[in-house]
Design an enzyme around this catalytic site. Sequence first.
Site, PDB file in Angstrom:
ATOM      1  N   LYS A  57       7.706 -21.257 -14.994  1.00 28.10           N
ATOM      2  CA  LYS A  57       6.429 -21.797 -14.499  1.00 28.10           C
ATOM      3  C   LYS A  57       6.678 -22.676 -13.253  1.00 28.10           C
ATOM      4  O   LYS A  57       5.910 -22.635 -12.292  1.00 28.10           O
ATOM      5  CB  LYS A  57       5.725 -22.619 -15.592  1.00 28.10           C
ATOM      6  CG  LYS A  57       5.249 -21.818 -16.788  1.00 28.10           C
ATOM      7  CD  LYS A  57       4.118 -20.836 -16.465  1.00 28.10           C
ATOM      8  CE  LYS A  57       2.810 -21.525 -16.171  1.00 28.10           C
ATOM      9  NZ  LYS A  57       1.707 -20.521 -16.000  1.00 28.10           N
ATOM     10  N   THR A 109       1.655 -25.968 -16.042  1.00 28.76           N
ATOM     11  CA  THR A 109       1.834 -26.741 -17.262  1.00 28.76           C
ATOM     12  C   THR A 109       2.571 -28.048 -16.988  1.00 28.76           C
ATOM     13  O   THR A 109       3.377 -28.122 -16.047  1.00 28.76           O
ATOM     14  CB  THR A 109       2.644 -25.911 -18.280  1.00 28.76           C
ATOM     15  OG1 THR A 109       3.067 -26.745 -19.346  1.00 28.76           O
ATOM     16  CG2 THR A 109       3.886 -25.284 -17.654  1.00 28.76           C
ATOM     17  N   ASP A 110       2.326 -29.033 -17.840  1.00 34.78           N
ATOM     18  CA  ASP A 110       3.063 -30.305 -17.691  1.00 34.78           C
ATOM     19  C   ASP A 110       4.549 -30.131 -17.998  1.00 34.78           C
ATOM     20  O   ASP A 110       5.364 -30.988 -17.657  1.00 34.78           O
ATOM     21  CB  ASP A 110       2.455 -31.401 -18.578  1.00 34.78           C
ATOM     22  CG  ASP A 110       2.471 -31.079 -20.068  1.00 34.78           C
ATOM     23  OD1 ASP A 110       2.875 -29.967 -20.456  1.00 34.78           O
ATOM     24  OD2 ASP A 110       2.070 -31.966 -20.855  1.00 34.78           O
ATOM     25  N   GLU A 111       4.909 -28.993 -18.646  1.00 34.49           N
ATOM     26  CA  GLU A 111       6.320 -28.794 -19.020  1.00 34.49           C
ATOM     27  C   GLU A 111       7.227 -28.664 -17.798  1.00 34.49           C
ATOM     28  O   GLU A 111       8.441 -28.789 -17.921  1.00 34.49           O
ATOM     29  CB  GLU A 111       6.476 -27.562 -19.918  1.00 34.49           C
ATOM     30  CG  GLU A 111       5.731 -27.711 -21.213  1.00 34.49           C
ATOM     31  CD  GLU A 111       6.253 -26.847 -22.354  1.00 34.49           C
ATOM     32  OE1 GLU A 111       7.338 -26.266 -22.225  1.00 34.49           O
ATOM     33  OE2 GLU A 111       5.557 -26.781 -23.369  1.00 34.49           O
ATOM     34  N   TYR A 170      10.988 -20.917 -20.248  1.00 30.43           N
ATOM     35  CA  TYR A 170       9.543 -20.853 -19.985  1.00 30.43           C
ATOM     36  C   TYR A 170       9.158 -21.825 -18.866  1.00 30.43           C
ATOM     37  O   TYR A 170       8.545 -21.425 -17.863  1.00 30.43           O
ATOM     38  CB  TYR A 170       8.755 -21.180 -21.261  1.00 30.43           C
ATOM     39  CG  TYR A 170       7.314 -21.575 -20.991  1.00 30.43           C
ATOM     40  CD1 TYR A 170       6.393 -20.641 -20.522  1.00 30.43           C
ATOM     41  CD2 TYR A 170       6.879 -22.891 -21.183  1.00 30.43           C
ATOM     42  CE1 TYR A 170       5.073 -21.004 -20.249  1.00 30.43           C
ATOM     43  CE2 TYR A 170       5.562 -23.254 -20.922  1.00 30.43           C
ATOM     44  CZ  TYR A 170       4.662 -22.313 -20.451  1.00 30.43           C
ATOM     45  OH  TYR A 170       3.366 -22.668 -20.180  1.00 30.43           O
TER      46      TYR A 170
HETATM   47  P1  NAD Z   1      -1.485 -16.884 -24.106  1.00 30.61           P
HETATM   48  O1  NAD Z   1      -0.081 -16.511 -24.405  1.00 30.61           O
HETATM   49  O2  NAD Z   1      -2.430 -17.144 -25.222  1.00 30.61           O
HETATM   50  O3  NAD Z   1      -2.166 -15.759 -23.201  1.00 30.61           O
HETATM   51  C1  NAD Z   1      -1.496 -15.157 -22.124  1.00 30.61           C
HETATM   52  C2  NAD Z   1      -2.312 -13.945 -21.679  1.00 30.61           C
HETATM   53  O4  NAD Z   1      -1.656 -13.354 -20.556  1.00 30.61           O
HETATM   54  C3  NAD Z   1      -2.425 -12.846 -22.755  1.00 30.61           C
HETATM   55  O5  NAD Z   1      -3.755 -12.385 -22.815  1.00 30.61           O
HETATM   56  C4  NAD Z   1      -1.501 -11.755 -22.254  1.00 30.61           C
HETATM   57  O6  NAD Z   1      -1.897 -10.462 -22.649  1.00 30.61           O
HETATM   58  C5  NAD Z   1      -1.604 -11.944 -20.753  1.00 30.61           C
HETATM   59  N1  NAD Z   1      -0.423 -11.432 -20.041  1.00 30.61           N
HETATM   60  C6  NAD Z   1       0.879 -11.652 -20.323  1.00 30.61           C
HETATM   61  N2  NAD Z   1       1.665 -10.996 -19.458  1.00 30.61           N
HETATM   62  C7  NAD Z   1       0.835 -10.358 -18.584  1.00 30.61           C
HETATM   63  C8  NAD Z   1       1.055  -9.531 -17.448  1.00 30.61           C
HETATM   64  N3  NAD Z   1       2.293  -9.228 -17.026  1.00 30.61           N
HETATM   65  N4  NAD Z   1      -0.017  -9.067 -16.788  1.00 30.61           N
HETATM   66  C9  NAD Z   1      -1.282  -9.359 -17.207  1.00 30.61           C
HETATM   67  N5  NAD Z   1      -1.537 -10.114 -18.280  1.00 30.61           N
HETATM   68  C10 NAD Z   1      -0.496 -10.616 -18.961  1.00 30.61           C
HETATM   69  O7  NAD Z   1      -1.385 -18.131 -23.142  1.00 30.61           O
HETATM   70  P2  NAD Z   1      -2.321 -19.434 -23.049  1.00 30.61           P
HETATM   71  O8  NAD Z   1      -1.842 -20.433 -24.017  1.00 30.61           O
HETATM   72  O9  NAD Z   1      -3.729 -19.024 -23.019  1.00 30.61           O
HETATM   73  O10 NAD Z   1      -1.893 -19.961 -21.597  1.00 30.61           O
HETATM   74  C11 NAD Z   1      -2.544 -19.490 -20.432  1.00 30.61           C
HETATM   75  C12 NAD Z   1      -1.915 -20.155 -19.222  1.00 30.61           C
HETATM   76  O11 NAD Z   1      -2.054 -21.563 -19.314  1.00 30.61           O
HETATM   77  C13 NAD Z   1      -0.410 -19.884 -19.079  1.00 30.61           C
HETATM   78  O12 NAD Z   1      -0.143 -19.701 -17.720  1.00 30.61           O
HETATM   79  C14 NAD Z   1       0.246 -21.141 -19.589  1.00 30.61           C
HETATM   80  O13 NAD Z   1       1.460 -21.353 -18.932  1.00 30.61           O
HETATM   81  C15 NAD Z   1      -0.775 -22.195 -19.198  1.00 30.61           C
HETATM   82  N6  NAD Z   1      -0.829 -23.393 -20.061  1.00 30.61           N
HETATM   83  C16 NAD Z   1      -0.951 -23.266 -21.418  1.00 30.61           C
HETATM   84  C17 NAD Z   1      -1.064 -24.421 -22.201  1.00 30.61           C
HETATM   85  C18 NAD Z   1      -1.224 -24.349 -23.706  1.00 30.61           C
HETATM   86  O14 NAD Z   1      -1.179 -25.382 -24.369  1.00 30.61           O
HETATM   87  N7  NAD Z   1      -1.439 -23.193 -24.297  1.00 30.61           N
HETATM   88  C19 NAD Z   1      -1.045 -25.674 -21.585  1.00 30.61           C
HETATM   89  C20 NAD Z   1      -0.899 -25.750 -20.204  1.00 30.61           C
HETATM   90  C21 NAD Z   1      -0.813 -24.605 -19.438  1.00 30.61           C
HETATM   91  O1  DAU Z   2       2.559 -28.762 -22.653  1.00 24.85           O
HETATM   92  C1  DAU Z   2       1.929 -27.554 -22.363  1.00 24.85           C
HETATM   93  C2  DAU Z   2       2.603 -26.434 -23.115  1.00 24.85           C
HETATM   94  O2  DAU Z   2       2.212 -26.558 -24.477  1.00 24.85           O
HETATM   95  C3  DAU Z   2       2.241 -25.047 -22.589  1.00 24.85           C
HETATM   96  O3  DAU Z   2       2.732 -24.917 -21.289  1.00 24.85           O
HETATM   97  C4  DAU Z   2       2.833 -23.943 -23.483  1.00 24.85           C
HETATM   98  O4  DAU Z   2       2.379 -22.673 -23.046  1.00 24.85           O
HETATM   99  C5  DAU Z   2       2.371 -24.170 -24.905  1.00 24.85           C
HETATM  100  O5  DAU Z   2       2.986 -23.222 -25.755  1.00 24.85           O
HETATM  101  C6  DAU Z   2       2.723 -25.586 -25.363  1.00 24.85           C
HETATM  102  O6  DAU Z   2       4.170 -25.731 -25.493  1.00 24.85           O
HETATM  103  P1  DAU Z   2       4.821 -26.502 -26.739  1.00 24.85           P
HETATM  104  O7  DAU Z   2       6.211 -26.038 -26.888  1.00 24.85           O
HETATM  105  O8  DAU Z   2       4.592 -27.970 -26.618  1.00 24.85           O
HETATM  106  O9  DAU Z   2       3.841 -25.935 -27.918  1.00 24.85           O
HETATM  107  P2  DAU Z   2       4.150 -25.444 -29.392  1.00 24.85           P
HETATM  108  O10 DAU Z   2       2.823 -25.270 -30.043  1.00 24.85           O
HETATM  109  O11 DAU Z   2       5.117 -24.326 -29.432  1.00 24.85           O
HETATM  110  O12 DAU Z   2       4.856 -26.704 -30.029  1.00 24.85           O
HETATM  111  C7  DAU Z   2       4.246 -27.986 -30.037  1.00 24.85           C
HETATM  112  C8  DAU Z   2       5.251 -28.955 -30.646  1.00 24.85           C
HETATM  113  O13 DAU Z   2       5.394 -28.638 -32.045  1.00 24.85           O
HETATM  114  C9  DAU Z   2       6.638 -28.847 -30.061  1.00 24.85           C
HETATM  115  O14 DAU Z   2       7.215 -30.144 -30.030  1.00 24.85           O
HETATM  116  C10 DAU Z   2       7.407 -27.965 -31.055  1.00 24.85           C
HETATM  117  C11 DAU Z   2       6.749 -28.308 -32.373  1.00 24.85           C
HETATM  118  N1  DAU Z   2       6.699 -27.232 -33.377  1.00 24.85           N
HETATM  119  C12 DAU Z   2       6.161 -26.035 -33.008  1.00 24.85           C
HETATM  120  C13 DAU Z   2       6.076 -24.984 -33.893  1.00 24.85           C
HETATM  121  C14 DAU Z   2       5.492 -23.658 -33.475  1.00 24.85           C
HETATM  122  C15 DAU Z   2       7.128 -27.446 -34.679  1.00 24.85           C
HETATM  123  O15 DAU Z   2       7.599 -28.550 -35.024  1.00 24.85           O
HETATM  124  N2  DAU Z   2       7.042 -26.420 -35.566  1.00 24.85           N
HETATM  125  C16 DAU Z   2       6.543 -25.186 -35.231  1.00 24.85           C
HETATM  126  O16 DAU Z   2       6.532 -24.273 -36.097  1.00 24.85           O
END
Ligand code: NAD
Ligand code: DAU
Length: 351
Positions: A170, A139-141, A166
């Site tokens: 990562k 992730t970019d985080e 988190y």
């Molecule tokens: P998500 O939370 O929707 O899904 C995570 C999945 O992993 C779930 O299906 C869960 O059951 C499974 N999981 C959790 N713990 C596990 C374990 N111990 N063993 C096997 N499976 C397990 O997450 P997402 O948003 O789909 O993100 C997927 C990946 O992409 C993550 O690694 C996250 O860091 C990365 N990522 C997410 C975003 C985003 O915006 N959502 C952006 C950049 C990177």
């Molecule tokens: O940048 C990539 C990341 O994006 C991934 O690595 C993470 O898995 C994914 O959860 C996401 O992280 P963020 O913290 O950016 O996503 P989130 O949807 O939780 O929040 C997006 C922005 O919105 C953040 O600045 C917090 C804000 N927010 C979020 C929620 C849930 C609110 O203001 N209100 C809310 O209720």
Amino acid sequence: MKTILITGGAGFIGSNFVKYILENTEHGVVNLDALTYAGNPENLRDVSGHPRYRFVKGDICDGELVDGVFREYDVDTVANLAAESHVDRSITNPEIFLRTNILGTHTLLEAAKKHWKTRPDDKYSREYRAGVRFLQVSTDEVYGTLDAEGGGMFKETTPLAPNSPYSASKASADLLVRAYHETFGLPVNITRCSNNYGPFQFPEKLIPLMINNCGADRKLPVYGDGMQIRDWLHVRDHCSALYAVLDKGRIGEVYNIGGNNEKANIDIVKLIIQNLGKDESLIEHVPDRPGHDRRYAIDNAKITRELGWSPSYTFERGLAETIRWYADNGAWMENVISGNYLAYYAEMYGD
Ligand code: NAD
Ligand code: DAU
């Protein structure tokens, strides 16, 4: 034809990626997922009987199970998406993030090293079966935060400076993946993507949460002043980027993935309100997230230049389609929120 082990394939990005691979390639997919609160078999209903798809319920921290999956399916590619992924949860309960995101990644790296080495007993050998690859979906985080007022973008060379448990977990996993490449010669890639949106996202995340609350005339909780900036990418564009890296990324390289689409949270919330024909009085400013990163922006020049990837969705089209998807799939949302699907796991898989 490859056998790709997609971990976390029942989650948001994972389920979209499973479908992307089945639709766009000839490869087989093994989905290893523990089905935590974030994993939902409903996300994969369309492909559950696909001849090139297998599902294994299990934990990536379980070395014996992971070993068995590599052996049984002759896995030659890993895309590690399994993770605890929600920043707010990592603030209240960091430990599970360290376990899954760090130790789980380590278990997968060990299995890959053991099964892919041509001479597994030679600890100095750096030779692996042809064509194997371990992709860590990061992730970019991990780069921390950018200044909202100043410019700048995250490049692959930006130092890691994670701010939440988190992102620290990562970043730790990224460093392990890098170490397995440097020390053992394991063929790896790391991708670092910005915020995804699209179908099947768990409604704890900003966009589905706001769509759902807004549709039901509930308050829209905006953290702090709402001026935090994220760089939004449609999940299918993330999937095509992941496949581009698996297919032709240079071994050992990190690739940033982003949509060139920076938006302040408050503007996203207003767009959703507008699209659903609701009123801005639904917005409620709530206390800010501790350690809240102010701005993310991805420089995606490397993946564009080297792999010819670019996003295909405009944000306007992607957001409108996403809002429509959640409207058309009310039963999916209802199930997730009511916890019905947890009862379904218990029935299907025990515990
Ligand atoms: P998500 O939370 O929707 O899904 C995570 C999945 O992993 C779930 O299906 C869960 O059951 C499974 N999981 C959790 N713990 C596990 C374990 N111990 N063993 C096997 N499976 C397990 O997450 P997402 O948003 O789909 O993100 C997927 C990946 O992409 C993550 O690694 C996250 O860091 C990365 N990522 C997410 C975003 C985003 O915006 N959502 C952006 C950049 C990177
Ligand atoms: O940048 C990539 C990341 O994006 C991934 O690595 C993470 O898995 C994914 O959860 C996401 O992280 P963020 O913290 O950016 O996503 P989130 O949807 O939780 O929040 C997006 C922005 O919105 C953040 O600045 C917090 C804000 N927010 C979020 C929620 C849930 C609110 O203001 N209100 C809310 O209720």
